[in-house]
Design a protein around this motif. Structure first.
Motif, short mmCIF file in Angstrom:
data_model
loop_
_atom_site.label_atom_id
_atom_site.label_comp_id
_atom_site.label_asym_id
_atom_site.label_seq_id
_atom_site.Cartn_x
_atom_site.Cartn_y
_atom_site.Cartn_z
N LEU A 67 -3.85 11.92 40.53
CA LEU A 67 -3.46 11.59 39.15
C LEU A 67 -4.68 11.38 38.24
O LEU A 67 -4.63 11.71 37.05
N ALA A 68 -5.76 10.85 38.82
CA ALA A 68 -6.96 10.58 38.01
C ALA A 68 -7.50 11.86 37.37
O ALA A 68 -8.16 11.82 36.33
N LYS A 69 -7.20 13.02 37.98
CA LYS A 69 -7.66 14.29 37.43
C LYS A 69 -6.97 14.62 36.11
O LYS A 69 -7.41 15.48 35.36
N TYR A 70 -5.83 13.98 35.89
CA TYR A 70 -5.09 14.25 34.64
C TYR A 70 -5.49 13.27 33.53
O TYR A 70 -4.77 13.05 32.58
N LYS A 71 -6.64 12.65 33.75
CA LYS A 71 -7.31 11.80 32.76
C LYS A 71 -6.35 10.81 32.12
O LYS A 71 -5.65 10.08 32.81
N ALA A 197 -3.36 23.47 19.22
CA ALA A 197 -3.90 24.04 20.47
C ALA A 197 -5.34 24.48 20.29
O ALA A 197 -5.71 25.03 19.26
N ASN A 198 -6.13 24.20 21.30
CA ASN A 198 -7.49 24.73 21.39
C ASN A 198 -7.67 25.25 22.81
O ASN A 198 -7.02 24.77 23.73
N ALA A 199 -8.61 26.18 22.95
CA ALA A 199 -8.91 26.64 24.31
C ALA A 199 -9.45 25.45 25.10
O ALA A 199 -10.29 24.71 24.60
N ALA A 200 -8.96 25.21 26.30
CA ALA A 200 -9.40 24.04 27.07
C ALA A 200 -10.28 24.43 28.26
O ALA A 200 -11.41 23.96 28.37
N LEU A 201 -9.76 25.25 29.14
CA LEU A 201 -10.60 25.75 30.25
C LEU A 201 -10.89 27.20 29.89
O LEU A 201 -10.03 28.05 30.01
N VAL A 202 -12.13 27.44 29.43
CA VAL A 202 -12.37 28.76 28.82
C VAL A 202 -13.76 29.29 29.18
O VAL A 202 -14.72 28.52 29.25
N PRO A 203 -13.85 30.60 29.45
CA PRO A 203 -15.16 31.18 29.76
C PRO A 203 -16.12 31.12 28.55
O PRO A 203 -15.69 30.92 27.41
N GLY A 251 -16.57 26.04 37.91
CA GLY A 251 -17.66 25.16 37.47
C GLY A 251 -17.90 25.27 35.97
O GLY A 251 -18.13 24.27 35.29
N ILE A 252 -17.86 26.50 35.45
CA ILE A 252 -18.08 26.71 34.00
C ILE A 252 -16.85 26.27 33.22
O ILE A 252 -16.96 25.59 32.18
N LEU A 253 -15.66 26.63 33.71
CA LEU A 253 -14.43 26.27 32.99
C LEU A 253 -14.35 24.76 32.81
O LEU A 253 -14.00 24.26 31.74
N ASN A 254 -14.72 24.04 33.88
CA ASN A 254 -14.64 22.57 33.80
C ASN A 254 -15.70 21.97 32.88
O ASN A 254 -15.59 20.83 32.49
N SER A 255 -16.74 22.75 32.55
CA SER A 255 -17.76 22.26 31.60
C SER A 255 -17.48 22.75 30.19
O SER A 255 -18.21 22.42 29.26
N SER A 256 -16.43 23.59 30.04
CA SER A 256 -16.28 24.29 28.76
C SER A 256 -15.96 23.36 27.60
O SER A 256 -16.39 23.61 26.48
N SER A 257 -15.24 22.26 27.86
CA SER A 257 -14.96 21.38 26.71
C SER A 257 -16.24 20.69 26.26
O SER A 257 -16.47 20.50 25.06
N THR A 258 -17.13 20.35 27.21
CA THR A 258 -18.42 19.75 26.82
C THR A 258 -19.24 20.79 26.04
O THR A 258 -19.83 20.48 25.00
N ARG A 394 -6.45 18.66 31.92
CA ARG A 394 -6.75 18.65 33.37
C ARG A 394 -7.81 19.71 33.67
O ARG A 394 -7.96 20.67 32.91
N PRO A 395 -8.52 19.51 34.80
CA PRO A 395 -9.56 20.49 35.14
C PRO A 395 -8.99 21.70 35.87
O PRO A 395 -7.80 21.75 36.18
N SER A 396 -9.88 22.64 36.17
CA SER A 396 -9.52 23.78 37.02
C SER A 396 -9.51 23.31 38.47
O SER A 396 -10.25 22.40 38.84
N GLY A 397 -8.67 23.88 39.31
CA GLY A 397 -8.67 23.51 40.72
C GLY A 397 -7.28 23.38 41.32
O GLY A 397 -7.11 22.73 42.35
N GLY A 398 -6.27 23.96 40.65
CA GLY A 398 -4.90 23.90 41.17
C GLY A 398 -4.06 22.84 40.47
O GLY A 398 -2.87 22.69 40.75
N TYR A 399 -4.69 22.12 39.53
CA TYR A 399 -3.99 21.00 38.88
C TYR A 399 -2.95 21.49 37.87
O TYR A 399 -1.97 20.80 37.61
N SER A 400 -3.14 22.67 37.29
CA SER A 400 -2.18 23.17 36.30
C SER A 400 -0.88 23.59 36.98
O SER A 400 0.22 23.27 36.52
#
Ligand SMILES: Cc1cc2nc3c(=O)[nH]c(=O)nc-3n(C[C@H](O)[C@H](O)[C@H](O)COP(=O)(O)OP(=O)(O)OC[C@H]3O[C@@H](n4cnc5c(N)ncnc54)[C@H](O)[C@@H]3O)c2cc1C
Length: 421
Positions: A67-71, A197-203, A251-258, A394-400
């Protein structure tokens, strides 16, 4: 306008991961279910998920940690994850003939490494319990009366009625799969808030023109450092995939919002440490050993145990080393420069790709307007909102997809139980 007199227990709108799951659950629990899908086939996004391999969930069996992954949505989701979590997802697929394998970072995939296996399980489940599927049936409009939804109008004018409605029309990413924001429009029209809406996990697109030569190469474990005006601002670790225009992979998708938050301030650089398992000293020793073993070989033929073959040429160019140089002719300075190139593989960020290329979009229906237990709208008593329609970071990794299984499960169960209201 065609009035259809048939009354369904549940109409599900949208035949993606969440819609297929929820339709099967509702039907298994005794409801007469109709699934409406605007495409000619179901689950187009599901089939491209995980590069066609479908990271079906994250095998984190401690629900609190999951659950912590869903911030900030963790509290909201606690009740539904208590009903259907990652353990149940894996059990759901395993018990229906789809074994799973768990890879790094607890990412679970079908053992077949094919999204089609996931699709097959969901479709068979719907079939077993008699879900009627109508493809090429875009829903257009929700009719309401007395705080409830009274019907759904299709693009061809047909009006269909049910006791409960489950909206599973997805977000805005990869619109070619059918997720074009129709659900946001329908819900917005009847008074739900829709967070933009904004792109969240994005290349990420980068400036280096040679990037296109690296397209398709992936690195299992990189250290990823983000710099703004040469100040390091963020470090993470993960898998990186090179594309024709830049960088992607979890790794990149999870950094994309930063990265997205840094871009408006100017200059952003990504630095990849291709060999984070070595510090400079051990890497230098390792290179010496490689050059000793391969002493008469050309350097371009000696590095592929260290990095993917496709990266060798660019790394040697950046290190200003002639690829034809024999290993026993490499100087100490050249070896040190090579080590630096391997640990500081650098890219100038141009921009994030658009929402259309995102894995998920942020935004959607705020959780304050949805019942935590079963995803029922707080504005209308008989409509449930699930999957990518919900505003859950949520991050990438099966959480969606886990979110699709969980929200689909609780909504399907609740809607089925509404059938004799
Ligand atoms: C490239 C890519 C890779 C991904 N990889 C992974 C992964 O490996 N693991 C993971 O967990 N997540 C992954 N995701 C995210 C995951 O695929 C989504 O979160 C998930 O598929 C969303 O499911 P959904 O059912 O909510 O929506 P969608 O899959 O978008 O389904 C919505 C459905 O509704 C239909 N529809 C839309 N409007 C209407 C209408 N008006 N009437 C009728 N039907 C309508 C659409 O045609 C579509 O079939 C990935 C996403 C992308 C884009």
């Amino acid at each position: 306008m065609t009035q259809n007199t048939e009354l369904w227990d549940v109409i599900v709108v949208g035949g993606g991961a969440a819609g297929m799951m929820t339709a099967g659950v509702a039907a298994k629990n005794g409801a007469k279910v109709l699934l409406l899908e605007k495409n000619d086939t179901l689950g187009k996004k599901l089939l491209i998920s995980g590069g066609g391999r479908c990271n079906v969930t994250n095998a984190e069996f401690d629900t609190r940690t999951l659950l912590a992954k869903y911030k900030s949505s963790d509290k909201f989701l606690a009740s539904s994850f208590a009903q259907f979590n990652a353990t149940q997802s894996i059990e759901f697929f395993n018990s229906r003939g789809m074994p799973t394998v768990v890879e790094d970072l607890k990412r679970a995939f079908p053992a077949s490494h094919k999204s089609q296996s996931v699709w097959d399980v969901l479709f068979k489940e719907m079939n077993t319990y008699g879900v009627e599927v109508r493809s090429q049936s875009p829903a257009l409009f929700l009719e309401r009366s007395d705080g409830a939804i009274s019907g759904i109008k299709l693009a061809d004018g047909t009006i269909l009625r049910a006791r409960s409605y489950i909206l599973a029309t997805g977000g805005l990413s990869h619109p070619e799969t059918g997720s074009t924001g129709d659900g946001f429009k329908m819900l917005g029209t009847i008074g739900h808030t829709i967070n933009p809406a904004n792109a969240a996990l994005v290349p990420v697109a980068v400036r280096e023109p040679w990037i296109q030569e690296l397209a398709g190469i992936s690195l299992q474990d990189c250290k990823i450092s983000l710099f703004q005006f040469e100040q390091k601002v963020h470090t993470s670790r993960g898998k990186v995939l090179f594309t024709h225009v830049g960088l992607s992979g979890p790794g990149i998708l999870n950094s994309s919002s930063t990265i997205g938050s840094l871009i408006p301030n100017g200059d952003v650089r990504i630095e990849l440490d291709l060999l984070p398992q070595f510090d400079y000293g051990t890497l230098n020793t390792h290179l010496q050993e490689i050059f000793k073993i391969n002493h008469v070989k050309k350097i371009q033929n000696s590095l592929s145990d260290l990095i993917p073959r496709g990266l060798v040429s660019i790394i040697l160019t950046l290190s200003k080393i002639d690829p034809d140089t024999a290993c026993n002719s490499i100087t100490r300075d050249q070896r040190i420069t090579l080590g630096k190139s391997l640990k500081h593989f650098s890219f100038q960020v141009l921009h994030l790709l658009g929402t259309d290329k995102a894995v998920i979009t942020s935004g959607g229906v705020p959780l304050t307007e949805v019942d935590t237990k079963n995803m029922r709208s707080k504005l209308f008593s008989n409509i449930y909102i699930i999957g990518d329609l919900l505003d859950i970071d949520r991050p990438s990794g099966g959480y969606s997809l886990q979110l699709c299984w969980t929200t689909g499960y609780v909504a399907g169960l609740a809607a089925a139980n509404n059938k004799s209201d």
